[in-house]
Every structure is written in structure tokens, then in C-alpha cells.
Design a protein around this motif. Structure first.
Motif: not given
Length: 289
Positions: A21-35, A243-246, A45-54
Motif C-alpha cells: 500500500g501507499l503510506g501517507t504519514y506526514q504527506i500534505s498539500g500538493d504532494d498528496i495529490k501527486k503521490s 507493507v505501506i511505504p510512503k 490499489i491500497h492507500i493508508d491514512t489516519a485522522a491524525s495525519y490531517c
């Protein structure tokens, strides 16, 4: 072991969870859309996030455009989020899930996790952590029953936390997401989860770039003609660990998915296993009562 980017573990309830999967910890702004876009283009086909990642709303915006473009359908993605430490407790957990769904712009989560066994505002040693955790899990079972989540699980739970939960639950967690890499090879926890039909999922698989100069790690990478990151990720998935590397770099996202044309032979896998130092590079959940 023959694996592809679509390979999955089958959870206790029959749901298929992709191994990568794709980890998204500490990814924000335009980087999220691109990633997110790059990852889907490369077959994730697997995306990992969390409420605390904002960043749930940003991910939701990216997914809305992707779904509208026809690149992929909602039902073909595996989307994960997690309840924050402030979302412990029955009503808090129910409301937290609804907030995450709204921000992500979806009707259901494929997996919803309790992010941490401790409760915001409580000391790690406070017995109230245990009481509140049980209320949170009751809410998770309700969310699962109401089909808001296709599967439910926990994150950063030790064997002690899992044993406590098992005594008082109707649904055993489908997944436990923990820090897991050769320098923190939690074999006892992995064996326990396998014995109890709980899928183990790794975060910080790439050790946040630490210890990449380790001679054994470099030796294995050199012998296999692969990068250190590919070796670390392949080591985990060969053990059946998700695994969910970001990354926010297109070439790294592609490289992290290029794990399926090689195998780590047993002798080299054992060398990697022997790197274990019980080294947490993140937080240690053993501190939570």
C-alpha cells in the motif's frame, strides 16, 4: 513465493487486503495529490491514512478526481484510516469514523484501525486506558456490523493488548499494524497474530532511512542487485506482512512497487532476521497499560 502487485492476504472475514500500500504519514498539500496519482498509475490499489495525519480531505479530493477520470473504481481500491487517540470511547469512535468517511468522500472504509492503545489526556500507566479501549472496540464492532467498515483492526497493539481485547470482544481484530523491520523483528508478535488469524501490517518498513549503511543490509542488496528499500520491503512481504511505504517522489513510489521479480533466499533472509535489536524508531506501545 510468486507475488504480484495485486497479491493480498486474506483476512479472517474473507476480505482481501493488498500486501503493498501507499503510506501517507506526514504527506500534505500538493504532494498528496501527486503521490496518490503516481501510486495508482504504478498499480497500487491500497492507500493508508489516519485522522491524525490531517490529510484525509486532501486524499478525498484526489480520489474524487481519479474516480471521475475512470482510472479506477472505488470498489477496486482498499482504503484504510485510523481513529485518533482523541477518538477513543464509544461515541467518539462512531463520530470519528463518520468524520473520516466524510473527509475521504466515501461511503465505507475497507479497514478502520484504532491507532494507538492509549487515550488522549491519560497517562500511559492509567488503568482507564484499558476501560476506554474496550468501549472503542464496541463502537468498531458496531461500525463493522453497520457496514461502515469492511474490516476492523488495531495499530500498535502488543500481545498483552490483544489478549485483553480477545477476552471481551465479539469480533477479533482482522489486522494489527505495528512497527516492523529487521531491526525490530517482532517474531513473537508475528507468530501470535498468525496463530490467531490476525494479519500483521508493518509501518516504518524502511526504518525512516536509518541503518541503511548497515553492512549486512548492503551486502544482501548488492547480492540481489536491488536497492536497500526493495530488500526491506520484500523481506516483510515474504513473511506475509503487509507493507505501506510512503514517498513523495515518483521514482521512489515506482521503485517501492518493483518487488516481484526477485526472491530473498533463505540464507540471506536469515541474515536479515539476525539484525534484530528490538529497536523502536517510533513510539513504544509497551509503555501503555
Amino acid at each position: 513465493m510468486s507475488l504480484t502487485i495485486r497479491s493480498a492476504v486474506t483476512l479472517a472475514n474473507g476480505v482481501k487486503m493488498p500486501l503493498l500500500g501507499l503510506g501517507t504519514y506526514q504527506i500534505s498539500g500538493d504532494d498528496i495529490k501527486k503521490s496518490v496519482n503516481w501510486a495508482i498509475e504504478d498499480g497500487y490499489i491500497h492507500i493508508d491514512t489516519a485522522a491524525s495525519y490531517c490529510n484525509e480531505e486532501l486524499i478525498g479530493n484526489a480520489l474524487k478526481e481519479i474516480f471521475a477520470s475512470g482510472k479506477i473504481k472505488r470498489e477496486d481500491l482498499f482504503i484504510v484510516s485510523k481513529a485518533a487517540t482523541s477518538e477513543h470511547g464509544y461515541e467518539n469512535a462512531i463520530n470519528g469514523c463518520e468524520r473520516s468517511l466524510k473527509k475521504l468522500g466515501i461511503d465505507y472504509l475497507d479497514l478502520y484501525l484504532i491507532h494507538w492503545p492509549g487515550v488522549k489526556g491519560l497517562q500511559p500507566s492509567a488503568p482507564e486506558n484499558s476501560v476506554t479501549r474496550k468501549e472503542t472496540w464496541r463502537a468498531f464492532e458496531k461500525l463493522y456490523q453497520d457496514k461502515k467498515c469492511r474490516s476492523i483492526g488495531v495499530s500498535n497493539y502488543t500481545i498483552k493488548h490483544l489478549e485483553e481485547l480477545k477476552k471481551d470482544c465479539t469480533v477479533v481484530p482482522h489486522v494489527n499494524q505495528v512497527e516492523f523491520h529487521p531491526f525490530l523483528y517482532q517474531q513473537d508478535l508475528l507468530d501470535y497474530c498468525k496463530a490467531n488469524n490476525i494479519a500483521l501490517e508493518a509501518y516504518s518498513s524502511l526504518v525512516r532511512g536509518q541503518d541503511w549503511e548497515n553492512p549486512t543490509l548492503k551486502e544482501v542488496a548488492s547480492k540481489l542487485g536491488k536497492s536497500v528499500s526493495q530488500v526491506l520491503l520484500r523481506w516483510a512481504i515474504q513473511k506475509g506482512v503487509v507493507v505501506i511505504p510512503k514517498s513523495t517522489k515518483q521514482d521512489r513510489i515506482k521503485e517501492n512497487a518493483d518487488l516481484y521479480n526477485f526472491n530473498i533466499p533463505k540464507d540471506l533472509e536469515e541474515k536479515l532476521d539476525a539484525l534484530n535489536q528490538s529497536k523502536h524508531i517510533c513510539w513504544d506501545p509497551n509503555t501503555v497499560l
